[in-house]
Write an enzyme that holds these catalytic residues in place. Structure first.
Site, mmCIF file in Angstrom:
data_model
loop_
_atom_site.group_PDB
_atom_site.id
_atom_site.type_symbol
_atom_site.label_atom_id
_atom_site.label_comp_id
_atom_site.label_asym_id
_atom_site.label_seq_id
_atom_site.Cartn_x
_atom_site.Cartn_y
_atom_site.Cartn_z
ATOM 1 N N HIS A 99 1.570 -3.072 -2.011
ATOM 2 C CA HIS A 99 1.538 -4.491 -1.679
ATOM 3 C C HIS A 99 1.751 -5.316 -2.942
ATOM 4 C CE1 HIS A 99 -2.544 -3.526 -2.962
ATOM 5 N NE2 HIS A 99 -2.714 -4.812 -3.227
ATOM 6 N N CYS A 108 -6.004 -2.053 0.763
ATOM 7 C CA CYS A 108 -5.104 -2.129 -0.390
ATOM 8 C C CYS A 108 -4.548 -0.768 -0.818
ATOM 9 C CB CYS A 108 -5.802 -2.804 -1.563
ATOM 10 S SG CYS A 108 -6.114 -4.558 -1.247
ATOM 11 N N HIS A 149 1.464 -9.324 -5.133
ATOM 12 C CA HIS A 149 0.686 -10.530 -5.399
ATOM 13 C C HIS A 149 1.530 -11.513 -6.198
ATOM 14 C CE1 HIS A 149 -3.139 -8.620 -4.255
ATOM 15 N NE2 HIS A 149 -2.732 -7.567 -4.943
ATOM 16 N N HIS A 181 8.655 -9.101 -10.669
ATOM 17 C CA HIS A 181 9.444 -8.392 -9.652
ATOM 18 C C HIS A 181 9.586 -6.898 -9.955
ATOM 19 C CE1 HIS A 181 10.279 -12.442 -8.280
ATOM 20 N NE2 HIS A 181 10.592 -11.885 -7.111
ATOM 21 N N HIS A 219 2.109 -3.546 -6.491
ATOM 22 C CA HIS A 219 1.447 -2.400 -7.118
ATOM 23 C C HIS A 219 0.982 -1.421 -6.054
ATOM 24 C CE1 HIS A 219 -2.923 -4.262 -7.227
ATOM 25 N NE2 HIS A 219 -2.289 -4.589 -6.136
ATOM 26 N N GLU A 279 -5.374 -12.353 -9.294
ATOM 27 C CA GLU A 279 -4.637 -11.525 -8.344
ATOM 28 C C GLU A 279 -4.381 -12.313 -7.060
ATOM 29 O OE1 GLU A 279 -5.102 -7.044 -8.114
ATOM 30 O OE2 GLU A 279 -6.100 -7.700 -6.277
#
Length: 147
Positions: free
Chosen positions: A27, A23, A29, A71, A14, A131
């Site tokens: 990046h 952030c 998760h 993905h 995201h 997350e």
């Protein structure tokens, strides 16, 4: 009150537009989603006798959520997000973008997934989105766990 829990995991990246900090970079998760389905009573007849819901039905609904997010690159559908998406589409690599009408935080994702499951006629009580293994957000609606 009977509460069933089922979970799904998926990998998603995201971009948090307007964020200042580590952030701010695009990046990803390994998200873990736990859905809780609740009822005061059990089915009294038929195939579901003695159950709140078939776990298989809940898993099918969660698989739909997984396919929606897995993905993908989540980007907020706003001015900055659309510009980032445009730049990514013009680059040498093709990205599977999922434009969402919110900033793709764990908080907003938990609410979105809750609403998706509710639209699938799940007696959804709560959705918890992890997350990271140690950080999560739960979303429920005031009356959802007291049916």
């Amino acid at each position: 009150m009977f509460i069933l829990k089922s979970e799904v995991q998926f990998d998603t990246a995201h971009y948090l537009s307007g964020y200042d900090g580590k952030c701010a970079n695009l990046h990803g998760h390994r998200y873990r989603v736990i859905a809780k389905v609740a009822s005061e009573t059990l089915h009294t007849d038929g195939q579901l006798r003695g159950m709140v819901e078939d776990f298989g039905t809940i898993k099918q609904a969660l698989k739909k959520v997984e396919r929606l997010f897995d993905h993908k690159l989540l980007i907020e559908d706003n001015g900055e997000g659309r510009e980032v998406a445009r730049q990514l589409k013009e680059g040498p690599t093709e990205f599977d973008l999922f434009m969402v009408p919110y900033r793709p935080t764990a908080e907003e994702m938990s609410r979105h997934i809750y609403q998706l499951l509710k639209e699938m006629n799940m007696q959804i009580c709560e959705v918890e989105v992890f997350e990271t293994p140690a950080n999560s957000c739960s979303y429920s609606e005031e009356s959802s766990c007291s049916k």
